[in-house]
Scaffold this motif. Structure first.
Motif: not given
Lengths: 111, 116
Positions: B11-14, B87-88, B112-115
């Motif tokens: 997941v990619i989020c703002k 950083e999360d 896999q989280l990408s912020v």
């Protein structure tokens, strides 16, 4: 805090037995020894666990010393797919039952 | 072995938004679930333990208001990262054990989280 010590890395030739050592000198009587492995970007995979007797399953053998202060995971015929980070963990099944990971051993199987 | 399903895998989020990660036990009742995070080239770090129907127990240093854990049923636990920041960004992994899994604990495939 993790209660185990493992070498950071090891190499093994394909087809040979891979012997991964683990030191857990402060293990208590209620704690089991667990082994998991993690292939890159995946969740850990259960391998084997034991309390004080040696254990064997379709994946590996676990040899625990009589004083329980150390153990060895044996992969009898290593293949390239066994390349992974191997974690040795002690777990108290009567307490919080959580698995606390140390740094593990990065095992590389070479052709 | 028992199957633990984790969703989404990536997941990619703002920055500032919240993200929910689901962890399901598919063929057993998970009385206890654990949530971990893992940074690149590092080991897994335990974040919290949740027992079905109870409030989660967080490890020292983990903000419970930022990482909301719900374990309302015996087959589902969720981790919500609130007001996510760069950083999360990390690999989040759940694991579960139950009355029929014996002494074993099984893991999901991770998220896999990408912020941004």
């Amino acid at each position: 805090d993790a209660k185990t010590t493992q070498p950071p890395s090891m190499d093994c030739a394909e087809g040979r037995a891979a012997n991964l050592p683990c030191n857990h000198s402060t293990i208590s009587g209620n704690e089991y020894v667990y082994w998991y492995r993690q292939i890159h970007s995946q969740g850990p995979q259960y391998i084997i666990h034991g309390l004080k007797n040696n254990e064997t399953n379709e994946m590996a053998s676990l040899i625990i010393t009589e004083d329980r202060k150390s153990s060895t995971l044996i992969l009898p015929h290593a293949t390239l797919r066994d390349t992974a980070v191997y974690y040795c963990i002690v777990r108290d099944l009567q307490g919080a039952q959580k698995l606390v990971f140390g740094q593990g051993t990065r095992l590389t199987i070479n052709p | 072995g028992a199957v633990v399903s984790q969703h989404p895998s990536r997941v990619i989020c703002k920055s500032g938004t919240s993200v929910k990660i689901e962890c399901r036990s598919l063929d057993f009742q998970a009385t206890t679930m654990f949530w971990y995070r893992q940074f690149p080239k590092q080991s897994l770090m335990l974040m919290a333990t949740s027992n079905e129907g109870s409030k989660a127990t967080y490890e020292q240093g983990v903000e419970k208001d930022k990482f909301l854990i719900n374990h309302a049923s015996l087959t589902l636990s969720t981790l919500t990262v609130t007001s996510a920041h760069p950083e999360d960004s990390s690999f989040y992994i759940c694991s579960a054990t139950g009355t029929t899994t014996g002494e074993k604990l099984f893991f999901g495939s991770g998220t896999q989280l990408s912020v941004l």
